[in-house]
Every structure is written in C-alpha cells, then in structure tokens.
Design a protein around this motif. Structure first.
Motif, PDB file in Angstrom:
ATOM      1  N   MET A   1     -16.848   8.204  -8.456  1.00 57.08           N
ATOM      2  CA  MET A   1     -16.000   7.375  -9.272  1.00 57.08           C
ATOM      3  C   MET A   1     -14.721   7.877  -9.189  1.00 57.08           C
ATOM      4  O   MET A   1     -13.750   6.900  -8.924  1.00 57.08           O
ATOM      5  CB  MET A   1     -16.774   7.359 -10.481  1.00 57.08           C
ATOM      6  N   ALA A   2     -14.311   9.001  -9.138  1.00 60.02           N
ATOM      7  CA  ALA A   2     -12.686   9.387  -9.053  1.00 60.02           C
ATOM      8  C   ALA A   2     -12.468   9.059  -7.553  1.00 60.02           C
ATOM      9  O   ALA A   2     -11.084   8.756  -7.568  1.00 60.02           O
ATOM     10  CB  ALA A   2     -12.879  10.882  -9.036  1.00 60.02           C
ATOM     11  N   LYS A   3     -13.248   9.009  -6.569  1.00 53.11           N
ATOM     12  CA  LYS A   3     -13.016   8.715  -5.088  1.00 53.11           C
ATOM     13  C   LYS A   3     -12.370   7.224  -5.097  1.00 53.11           C
ATOM     14  O   LYS A   3     -11.370   6.791  -4.498  1.00 53.11           O
ATOM     15  CB  LYS A   3     -14.038   9.057  -4.467  1.00 53.11           C
ATOM     16  N   TYR A   4     -13.226   6.234  -5.519  1.00 56.48           N
ATOM     17  CA  TYR A   4     -12.967   4.814  -5.729  1.00 56.48           C
ATOM     18  C   TYR A   4     -11.521   4.475  -6.708  1.00 56.48           C
ATOM     19  O   TYR A   4     -10.837   3.683  -6.021  1.00 56.48           O
ATOM     20  CB  TYR A   4     -14.082   4.122  -6.444  1.00 56.48           C
ATOM     21  N   LEU A   5     -11.246   5.310  -7.920  1.00 59.64           N
ATOM     22  CA  LEU A   5     -10.346   5.139  -8.424  1.00 59.64           C
ATOM     23  C   LEU A   5      -8.873   5.555  -7.579  1.00 59.64           C
ATOM     24  O   LEU A   5      -7.925   5.193  -7.699  1.00 59.64           O
ATOM     25  CB  LEU A   5     -10.422   6.134  -9.605  1.00 59.64           C
ATOM     26  N   ALA A   6      -9.141   6.568  -6.962  1.00 61.36           N
ATOM     27  CA  ALA A   6      -7.938   7.179  -5.922  1.00 61.36           C
ATOM     28  C   ALA A   6      -7.882   6.110  -4.951  1.00 61.36           C
ATOM     29  O   ALA A   6      -6.685   5.837  -4.540  1.00 61.36           O
ATOM     30  CB  ALA A   6      -8.286   8.552  -5.453  1.00 61.36           C
ATOM     31  N   GLN A   7      -8.650   5.592  -4.487  1.00 63.04           N
ATOM     32  CA  GLN A   7      -8.387   4.644  -3.394  1.00 63.04           C
ATOM     33  C   GLN A   7      -7.876   3.333  -3.849  1.00 63.04           C
ATOM     34  O   GLN A   7      -6.935   2.666  -3.228  1.00 63.04           O
ATOM     35  CB  GLN A   7      -9.941   4.141  -2.759  1.00 63.04           C
ATOM     36  N   ILE A   8      -8.273   2.997  -5.262  1.00 63.00           N
ATOM     37  CA  ILE A   8      -7.758   1.706  -5.833  1.00 63.00           C
ATOM     38  C   ILE A   8      -6.093   2.056  -5.997  1.00 63.00           C
ATOM     39  O   ILE A   8      -5.306   1.228  -5.932  1.00 63.00           O
ATOM     40  CB  ILE A   8      -8.511   1.509  -6.991  1.00 63.00           C
ATOM     41  N   ILE A   9      -6.053   3.244  -6.425  1.00 57.97           N
ATOM     42  CA  ILE A   9      -4.682   3.616  -6.745  1.00 57.97           C
ATOM     43  C   ILE A   9      -3.824   3.555  -5.361  1.00 57.97           C
ATOM     44  O   ILE A   9      -2.506   3.000  -5.460  1.00 57.97           O
ATOM     45  CB  ILE A   9      -4.557   4.796  -7.430  1.00 57.97           C
ATOM     46  N   VAL A  10      -4.097   4.112  -4.425  1.00 52.13           N
ATOM     47  CA  VAL A  10      -3.502   4.007  -2.995  1.00 52.13           C
ATOM     48  C   VAL A  10      -3.311   2.867  -2.452  1.00 52.13           C
ATOM     49  O   VAL A  10      -2.098   2.427  -1.998  1.00 52.13           O
ATOM     50  CB  VAL A  10      -4.470   4.998  -2.010  1.00 52.13           C
ATOM     51  N   VAL A  11      -4.275   1.872  -2.571  1.00 57.01           N
ATOM     52  CA  VAL A  11      -4.215   0.498  -1.987  1.00 57.01           C
ATOM     53  C   VAL A  11      -3.032  -0.278  -3.124  1.00 57.01           C
ATOM     54  O   VAL A  11      -2.164  -1.106  -2.458  1.00 57.01           O
ATOM     55  CB  VAL A  11      -5.292  -0.248  -2.175  1.00 57.01           C
ATOM     56  N   GLY A  12      -3.046   0.144  -4.379  1.00 52.84           N
ATOM     57  CA  GLY A  12      -2.152  -0.671  -5.187  1.00 52.84           C
ATOM     58  C   GLY A  12      -0.844  -0.172  -5.088  1.00 52.84           C
ATOM     59  O   GLY A  12       0.163  -1.038  -4.709  1.00 52.84           O
ATOM     60  N   VAL A  13      -0.572   1.264  -4.513  1.00 55.38           N
ATOM     61  CA  VAL A  13       0.791   1.578  -4.151  1.00 55.38           C
ATOM     62  C   VAL A  13       1.258   0.867  -2.937  1.00 55.38           C
ATOM     63  O   VAL A  13       2.352   0.577  -2.836  1.00 55.38           O
ATOM     64  CB  VAL A  13       0.875   3.232  -4.245  1.00 55.38           C
ATOM     65  N   GLN A  14       0.091   0.917  -1.970  1.00 57.54           N
ATOM     66  CA  GLN A  14       0.778   0.394  -0.729  1.00 57.54           C
ATOM     67  C   GLN A  14       1.147  -1.220  -0.866  1.00 57.54           C
ATOM     68  O   GLN A  14       2.349  -1.658  -0.269  1.00 57.54           O
ATOM     69  CB  GLN A  14      -0.626   0.299   0.341  1.00 57.54           C
ATOM     70  N   VAL A  15       0.383  -1.867  -1.582  1.00 53.52           N
ATOM     71  CA  VAL A  15       0.808  -3.442  -1.734  1.00 53.52           C
ATOM     72  C   VAL A  15       2.107  -3.279  -2.630  1.00 53.52           C
ATOM     73  O   VAL A  15       3.145  -4.345  -2.023  1.00 53.52           O
ATOM     74  CB  VAL A  15      -0.396  -4.007  -2.433  1.00 53.52           C
ATOM     75  N   VAL A  16       2.409  -2.656  -3.555  1.00 50.43           N
ATOM     76  CA  VAL A  16       3.684  -2.725  -4.118  1.00 50.43           C
ATOM     77  C   VAL A  16       4.857  -2.164  -3.269  1.00 50.43           C
ATOM     78  O   VAL A  16       5.941  -2.951  -3.297  1.00 50.43           O
ATOM     79  CB  VAL A  16       3.478  -1.786  -5.430  1.00 50.43           C
ATOM     80  N   GLY A  17       4.664  -1.325  -2.477  1.00 50.39           N
ATOM     81  CA  GLY A  17       5.613  -0.746  -1.425  1.00 50.39           C
ATOM     82  C   GLY A  17       5.848  -1.744  -0.483  1.00 50.39           C
ATOM     83  O   GLY A  17       7.111  -2.052  -0.186  1.00 50.39           O
ATOM     84  N   ARG A  18       4.742  -2.609  -0.208  1.00 52.67           N
ATOM     85  CA  ARG A  18       5.267  -3.604   0.966  1.00 52.67           C
ATOM     86  C   ARG A  18       5.905  -4.748   0.379  1.00 52.67           C
ATOM     87  O   ARG A  18       6.954  -5.333   0.956  1.00 52.67           O
ATOM     88  CB  ARG A  18       3.850  -3.929   1.522  1.00 52.67           C
ATOM     89  N   ALA A  19       5.574  -5.117  -1.008  1.00 49.72           N
ATOM     90  CA  ALA A  19       6.472  -6.223  -1.422  1.00 49.72           C
ATOM     91  C   ALA A  19       7.838  -5.773  -1.863  1.00 49.72           C
ATOM     92  O   ALA A  19       8.537  -6.598  -1.711  1.00 49.72           O
ATOM     93  CB  ALA A  19       5.622  -6.445  -2.904  1.00 49.72           C
ATOM     94  N   PHE A  20       7.873  -4.206  -2.325  1.00 53.78           N
ATOM     95  CA  PHE A  20       9.356  -4.086  -2.491  1.00 53.78           C
ATOM     96  C   PHE A  20      10.321  -3.890  -1.112  1.00 53.78           C
ATOM     97  O   PHE A  20      11.237  -4.507  -1.003  1.00 53.78           O
ATOM     98  CB  PHE A  20       9.218  -2.611  -3.169  1.00 53.78           C
ATOM     99  N   ALA A  21       9.396  -3.576  -0.206  1.00 52.00           N
ATOM    100  CA  ALA A  21      10.255  -3.476   1.135  1.00 52.00           C
ATOM    101  C   ALA A  21      10.569  -5.148   1.513  1.00 52.00           C
ATOM    102  O   ALA A  21      11.617  -5.167   1.990  1.00 52.00           O
ATOM    103  CB  ALA A  21       9.523  -2.914   2.395  1.00 52.00           C
ATOM    104  N   ARG A  22       9.636  -5.873   1.646  1.00 49.41           N
ATOM    105  CA  ARG A  22       9.873  -7.423   1.820  1.00 49.41           C
ATOM    106  C   ARG A  22      11.047  -7.815   1.083  1.00 49.41           C
ATOM    107  O   ARG A  22      12.165  -8.635   1.558  1.00 49.41           O
ATOM    108  CB  ARG A  22       8.964  -8.051   1.637  1.00 49.41           C
TER     109      ARG A  22
END
Length: 127
Positions: A1-22
């Motif tokens: 469960m913690a592994k999936y939560l960490a993956q969701i957080i990492v993916v979310g940060v990547q999406v936000v980072g890409r949107a910010f860079a764009r």
C-alpha cells in the motif's frame, strides 16, 4: 500500500513539474515576443509607453480605435468620458483609464507628425 502511494506521489510531482516547465517556457516566449514588438515600435514610442504607463495597443483597445484618427479618438474619448462620469454612476477608475488612453494616443499622433515632418524635410532638395 505504501509503495503505491509513493508511486502516485512521484507521478503527480512529475506531471506538475512538466506543466510548470511548459508554462515557464510559454511565458518566456511571450515575454520575448513582447520585447521584440516594443523594439519595433521605435525608441520614441517605447519612451511614451514607459512615461504614460500604457501601451499603444492597450490605449487603442480602451478607446476602441483601430487606426490613429484624431476625430475618432476625440469622439470615442468624449463618449467614454461622459459614460464613466461619477455623477452618472460611472467609475472614476475607468474614466482615468480613458484619459490615460487618450493621452497615450495623442502622444503617438505627435510622434507620427514629427516623423512625417522629418521625412518631408529630408526629401526637400536643397537650393
């Protein structure tokens, strides 16, 4: 469960980072384009913009003017000034924007007249 939560957080940060860079790249491009447009207008026009605090395009939009015609400028100015008079329920802020827009357009007309007279003087043959 913690592994999936960490993956969701990492993916979310990547999406936000890409949107910010764009968004940052788009803002830099827009800023560069605006600077180029100011440079093409000429140094006198740029100085008038910095003094009045309003660009030529913004002044034209405020007074609903497509080309610089003294008659149209005065007609639209008179109408908008009366409509935005505080005594008839108008806005002092909007009225001041109308005044600043007219001042900016009048300055641009003066600059154009000066350029025209310089061109005419330059074309006259010396005798």
């Amino acid at each position: 469960m913690a592994k999936y939560l960490a993956q969701i957080i990492v993916v979310g940060v990547q999406v936000v980072g890409r949107a910010f860079a764009r968004a940052l790249r788009q803002e830099f491009a827009a800023s560069r384009a605006a600077a180029d447009a100011r440079g093409r207008a000429g140094p006198q026009s740029a100085a008038a913009t910095s003094i009045s605090g309003i660009s030529l395009q913004e002044a034209q939009q405020i007074l609903n003017i497509s080309k610089l015609s003294p008659e149209d400028i005065q007609k639209n100015y008179d109408h908008l000034f009366k409509v935005n008079d505080k005594s008839v329920g108008g806005s002092l802020y909007l009225q001041s924007k109308v005044v600043r827009a007219k001042e900016r357009l009048d300055e641009e007309l003066r600059i154009e007249a000066q350029r025209q007279s310089e061109r005419e003087q330059g074309q006259k043959p010396e005798t």
